[in-house]
Design a protein around this motif. Sequence first.
Motif, short mmCIF file in Angstrom:
data_model
loop_
_atom_site.label_atom_id
_atom_site.label_comp_id
_atom_site.label_asym_id
_atom_site.label_seq_id
_atom_site.Cartn_x
_atom_site.Cartn_y
_atom_site.Cartn_z
N SER A 19 0.83 -1.20 0.00
CA SER A 19 0.00 0.00 0.00
C SER A 19 0.87 1.25 0.00
O SER A 19 1.93 1.31 0.63
N PRO A 30 -5.96 -4.36 -1.37
CA PRO A 30 -6.03 -3.03 -0.74
C PRO A 30 -7.09 -2.99 0.35
O PRO A 30 -8.16 -3.58 0.21
N VAL A 34 -9.54 1.74 1.82
CA VAL A 34 -9.33 2.32 0.50
C VAL A 34 -10.66 2.85 -0.07
O VAL A 34 -11.71 2.27 0.19
N PHE A 57 -3.95 -0.17 -4.42
CA PHE A 57 -2.87 0.01 -3.45
C PHE A 57 -2.36 1.45 -3.41
O PHE A 57 -1.85 1.91 -2.39
N ALA A 74 -4.68 2.95 -0.92
CA ALA A 74 -5.00 2.15 0.27
C ALA A 74 -4.09 2.54 1.43
O ALA A 74 -2.89 2.69 1.26
N GLU A 75 -4.69 2.70 2.61
CA GLU A 75 -3.89 3.04 3.77
C GLU A 75 -3.11 1.84 4.28
O GLU A 75 -2.03 1.98 4.86
N THR A 94 -2.61 -2.83 3.75
CA THR A 94 -2.83 -4.02 2.94
C THR A 94 -3.48 -5.09 3.78
O THR A 94 -3.00 -5.41 4.88
N THR A 144 -5.12 -7.17 9.87
CA THR A 144 -5.42 -5.82 9.40
C THR A 144 -6.43 -5.15 10.32
O THR A 144 -7.53 -5.67 10.52
#
Length: 395
Positions: A163, A189, A192, A335, A338-339, A341, A373
């Motif tokens: 990401s 991602p 996101v 990605f 995206a903050e 993964t 995550t």
Amino acid sequence: MNEYDAIILGAGAAGLFCAATAGQRGKRVLLLDHADQPGKKILISGGGRCNFTNLHTAPDRYLASNPHFAKSALSRYTPADFLALIEAYDIAWHEKTLGQLFCDGSAKQIVAMLLEECAKGDVTVHCGDGVGGVEYADGRYRVDYGQSSASAAALVIATGGPSIPKMGATAFAYDLARQFGLKVVQPRPALVPLTLPGEEALFRDLSGVSTEIVVRCGPSAAKAPAFREAALFTHRGLSGPSILQISSYWKRGDTVTAQFVPDRPEGWLKAVKRERPRLSFRKAMGDGLPERLADALCERLGIEGEIGNLSDKALGAAEARLARWPFVPDGSEGFAKAEVTAGGIDTAELSSKTMEARKSPGLYAIGEAVDVTGWLGGYNFQWAWASARAAGLAI
């Protein structure tokens, strides 16, 4: 050949904290990163103020193939533990919303603190050279970087996921894990923005409009919680905190449902009809919504005129639609936006207590590289600290 007790790959949040933990236990630690400086993602986090943890941290705020994996590390290093470290460095902080803790000043304070913690442990920090190769023989890992080589009995993968590639993020962690026979859960991602197809152009035209909603995701709705936060319409689709949260649960083909005006009780439109029958439906429905959004919703509902002239059945149907308005995203912004993964090194390959690979003694994986995550709001930083601490104490 320089010899160490541990080589840590990746000088982000997890890598820095793991290096500091091991170094202060007397271990000789080498911390490597291909970026030109440590903690680059930390510096941009939280709008530059670093949302460094969340007071409501709990295992159920994390997604993983094994939902129990994170329990051990999170229970042994808590938000209160990291907060104590923050306060020992006199870093001023505040709670924003929903348990999110930020620096009053700058994320630079967090990086400076972590580097000082590394210095206390005599950690050797080397940035600016990529890893040329990693080998294992005779109980030691050899790492080539730049023009140098080093070996150690322990190797820690802390290079994160792909990401935000503009910050130098890569899939290196997964390639290295596979090299040593570790399985990888398909990375995707998370946290996101979601994109909408062409038929939703009416909503994409609302770019810049924001409103608070309750958002859910199905058919995995039984597993995915509902999030009540702001949603932002963009020229590509949907963003904002609520959408970023639900995106971690969204799979292609899933419907995302938005509950507009979430504070309205059941039967509220019928109540307005009784109390103010001359009021236009647009005015009745739009009270509490941004004007442009109210117009768009009204257009989609295909209802107009005075609310007193509308049947209770029509108002009930409109109310039900506003309570579970469906969107079917056709993808995400990937990605690049995206903050974090989701997915990563399979937790089945690791010890939940030490983060060590079961098949490869001395090999550890921590932080975002692992299939754990967190929600938006400091949870991923807390996982970084907790998993790093677990590995740092085990090396």
